[in-house]
Scaffold this motif. Structure first.
Motif, mmCIF file in Angstrom:
data_model
loop_
_atom_site.group_PDB
_atom_site.id
_atom_site.type_symbol
_atom_site.label_atom_id
_atom_site.label_comp_id
_atom_site.label_asym_id
_atom_site.label_seq_id
_atom_site.Cartn_x
_atom_site.Cartn_y
_atom_site.Cartn_z
ATOM 1 N N LEU A 171 71.682 31.122 125.665
ATOM 2 C CA LEU A 171 71.365 29.731 125.997
ATOM 3 C C LEU A 171 70.092 29.602 126.825
ATOM 4 N N LEU A 221 66.948 29.895 124.828
ATOM 5 C CA LEU A 221 66.876 28.769 123.904
ATOM 6 C C LEU A 221 66.370 27.516 124.614
ATOM 7 N N ILE A 222 66.812 27.302 125.838
ATOM 8 C CA ILE A 222 66.352 26.135 126.592
ATOM 9 C C ILE A 222 64.882 26.286 126.969
ATOM 10 N N GLY A 248 62.776 26.784 123.761
ATOM 11 C CA GLY A 248 62.864 25.601 122.918
ATOM 12 C C GLY A 248 61.850 24.562 123.360
ATOM 13 N N LEU A 249 61.763 24.348 124.680
ATOM 14 C CA LEU A 249 60.784 23.396 125.215
ATOM 15 C C LEU A 249 59.366 23.944 125.104
ATOM 16 N N ALA A 252 63.968 30.327 119.250
ATOM 17 C CA ALA A 252 63.723 29.035 119.895
ATOM 18 C C ALA A 252 62.303 28.542 119.660
ATOM 19 N N VAL A 276 67.322 22.005 122.094
ATOM 20 C CA VAL A 276 68.060 22.182 123.343
ATOM 21 C C VAL A 276 69.310 21.304 123.338
ATOM 22 N N GLY A 311 72.853 22.888 123.346
ATOM 23 C CA GLY A 311 73.556 22.677 124.611
ATOM 24 C C GLY A 311 74.809 21.842 124.486
#
Length: 430
Positions: free
Chosen positions: A61, A64-65, A68-69, A124, A365, A369
């Protein structure tokens, strides 16, 4: 509408660039699912601990966060084709690293977790770029159909991949499963290399924190985009009871050991999504896309409510109520597929092309999430309320939350797809 119009709109497959990517992704999606199964299974084999297996959620996670951004910022500042090439090579590299670690006899679980984290970082960056590319290679009126075809393929892979992995692990072991994942990424690499140059639309745009902040600032000023993402959170956080499946199968359906009912619970939404994809021809013809999204999410919430009732009424053995629960999750999976396809199309249509990567980065995200927050929320609610009531309340909150969005931001329910005069005729087709 003719009988043929009920089935998936395949016009995007007439665009060579999209067709190559989609066809190559058939193999790549199955390969990715091999690793999805192999990593936690191998970690449990090495440690015998579900706590270590649970760490895959954390190690997956966080990158990925972050990426991802940041990956969305990279996609908007560089040639998207080059970003896809680099991130695809990165995913191939990490699959090879998994193979090498396992083949060499590694027993250190932390090496596997860090490799998994690195793989998720490349993913991501790849995923929002891949989604943003659709805006560049497809006409605007084909974006809903393209999103539906992509979702159908992903969900089909989520069904087939784990079955293949489960069948192969006893014969070839974990190491060669990872090697297969690396090989199955090669068709996608070839399709990406065949893409035309996809230079950034905003000259001088640089990747970085400032670019991410600019993207978030742009998003904050776009209520249509915000509501599209908020609706995804509402549907997933309140309406995704997957954390309750083991208890439902054991206590309400009477499975003393994990068996067919647990497998059906886990696969039901994916089955519904695939069936929905096959029957998604109407999606590309919807004019009031915002209203259609809300209707689909209400259907999803209602299906979860009925599933909760089925769980509550189940006598502790497999009866008609157990099959009702599975059927409602299939219906919900189809409704969610329709909703997700329309939401993705709205994001691609409404966001300016120079921020597509960053918008899709935020969206991934949200998509990743939401279900993880749902696991925590449903796991907590099952204690005081029981699994059936927790499921039912979640479905009710989905319907209520959607209604609140409709009242607070009425412009979303009035949102219509762009007309023929706004179709981007400059999109490359090879």
């Amino acid at each position: 509408m003719s009988f043929r119009d009920l089935f998936a709109d395949t016009r995007p497959l007439q665009v060579p660039a999209y067709r190559r990517l989609w066809t190559a992704n058939i193999a790549t999606t199955i390969g990715a699912q091999l690793t999805v199964v192999a990593v936690p299974a191998q970690i449990y084999t090495l440690t015998g601990s579900s706590a270590y297996v649970g760490l895959t959620g954390l190690f997956g996670l966080v990158p990925l966060i972050i990426f991802g951004l940041y990956g969305g910022s990279i996609a908007d500042s560089l040639d998207k084709r080059l970003v896809l090439v680099g991130s695809t090579l990165g995913m191939i590299l990490t699959a090879v690293m998994f193979w090498a670690l396992t083949w060499s006899g590694n027993t250190n679980v932390w090496w596997l977790l860090w490799t998994f984290s690195l793989q998720q970082a490349f993913f991501a960056v790849n995923q929002p770029t891949r989604t943003a590319v659709n805006r560049a290679i497809l006409p605007l009126d084909q974006l809903p159909a393209g999103a539906s075809l992509n979702m159908m393929l992903m969900q089909a892979g989520a069904i087939v991949g784990p079955l293949v992995a489960g069948a192969l692990i006893p014969f070839i072991g974990f190491s060669w499963l990872y090697f297969l994942d690396a090989l199955l990424l090669l068709p996608t690499l070839g399709a990406v290399l065949a893409l035309p140059a996809l230079a950034p639309k905003e000259v001088g745009q640089k990747a970085g924190v400032h670019s991410v902040v600019d993207g978030l600032r742009y998003l904050w000023g776009q209520p249509i985009l915000l509501v599209a993402m908020l609706l995804d959170l509402i549907a997933m956080v309140f309406g995704m009871p997957r954390a309750l499946y083991p208890e439902i199968a054991a206590d309400r359906f009477g499975e003393t050991e994990p068996g067919i009912m647990l497998a059906l619970l886990y696969s039901s939404m994916a089955v519904g999504a695939v069936l929905g994809g096959v029957l998604s021809g109407w999606v590309s013809r919807v004019v009031r896309q915002g209203l259609a999204v809300m209707v689909c999410i209400v259907v999803w919430g209602a299906a979860v409510v009925v599933a909760g009732l089925g769980v509550m009424l189940s006598p502790g053995t497999v009866t008609i109520f157990a099959w009702l629960v599975v059927l409602m999750l299939v219906v919900g999976g189809a409704a969610d597929m329709f909703s997700a396809s329309l939401r993705t199309a709205i994001l691609q249509q409404s966001a300016a092309e120079h921020v597509q990567g960053r918008i899709q980065g935020v969206y991934i995200v949200v998509v990743v999430g939401g279900p993880r927050l749902a696991d925590v929320l449903h796991g907590w609610a099952a204690g005081p309320f029981g699994v059936g009531m927790a499921t039912l309340i979640g479905g009710v909150l989905v319907v209520v939350g959607t209604a609140v969005c409709a009242l607070v931001v009425p412009s979303f329910s009035r949102y219509t797809r762009p007309g023929p005069d706004t179709v981007d005729s400059t999109a490359p087709t090879n």
